[in-house]
Structures are given as C-alpha cells and as structure tokens.
Design a protein around this motif. Sequence first.
Motif: not given
Length: 206
Positions: A1-27
């Motif tokens: 898992m990759i830690k990001l300083r920045q927050a990430v904005v995505v469109e929907g709930r399933y996008d957020k679930i996908k990124l949560s498995s890859l990134l340690d970040a505020t989504i």
Amino acid sequence: MIKLRQAVVVEGRYDKIKLSSLLDATIIQTDGFRIFKDKDKVALLRELARRVGLVVLTDSDSAGFVIRNHIKNCVREGEVYHAYIPEILGKEKRKDRPSKEGTLGVEGVPAEVILQALRRAGVTADTGEARERLVTKADLMEDGLSGGEGSHERRTRLLRELGLPHYLSANSMLDVLNTMFSYEEYKRLAARVSDSAEPPEDGGNT
C-alpha cells in the motif's frame, strides 16, 4: 500500500473502495454529479488542496471530464494534481453491461494503471517520517466529539470552525483531521471547541 500526503477525489463509492486497497490516503467521493450542488464538499476540496494537496482521479469518459472540469474551475488555489486513466474498453464485473461509452472506470482498471496515472501526474509516495501520534476514535470520545451527549453539537462547531461540511460523520472527520493536522493541533482545536460551548439558556443558574 502506498502512502500519499495528498487527498484523492474520485467519483463514486466503488472507486473509493478500489483506491482504499491501494493507497493510504484520504479519499473523497463526489457522488457523481451531486458535486455540482454540494457547496460544502467543494469547500472541503478547496481546504484539502490548500493544506495537503488534492489529486483528481475521475473516469476517462465524458461524465468524468465534466466532473473534473467542475473541480478545476472551483478549486483554483493550493496544490492540485490531475491524474488520468487511459480509455480501456471493458465492463466492470459487478455490472450487467458496459458503460455508455464502453470504457472501464477507475474501479475497473488494473491497479498498476492507477499507480502509473498517479506517477505521471507527479504524485509520489510520501516518504516523510510517520507521525508519532494519530487522532483516534478514542480521542474523539474523550474530547466529547463522538459517542456522548452533546457530541454532535461539538462536532458541528468544530467542522464549522474549520470550514468543513457539517454532515461529515465522526469516522470521516477522523480521516480529514489526520490529513490536515498533527495530534497536538487537533488537541488545541478540540479544547477550543469545548471552551466555546454555549452555556445553558438560564445562564447555568438553578
């Protein structure tokens, strides 16, 4: 898992679930086109961009670009990165049919495609030292911001002071606090909110 300083904005709930498995970040999710009417969420994105940086990662279809352009027009200050996934034909497993344009969204593309999009946008892993102390749910409860009488009101005062959406849950607020503030800064904020609590209507006399 990759830690990001920045927050990430995505469109929907399933996008957020996908990124949560890859990134340690505020989504943060826009909930599709709801972002056009959600002034509080736009204010949150502006604050995140100003404080820690914001990464915009929407789908590669026309709707994704409309949402991206709206964010671009609304968030003009701070640190904003635009990460683009390529147009890949296909259908997400959970869907019965492909999208209108027949391309995969953020939730459907391979993990490496997302990571490559972030790298191309200039977003790299945060290699700084981890914070010694993060704000926890126990801290929120101890400071009267969660799970107790009057906690909702105190949480609302804190969010109002920070210019953040009033509807943020305790869990969501926890993510944002740990993104924006150190533990010591949080404790000062919590104390200030507690000190500014309005007295009873009778002035405390019984």
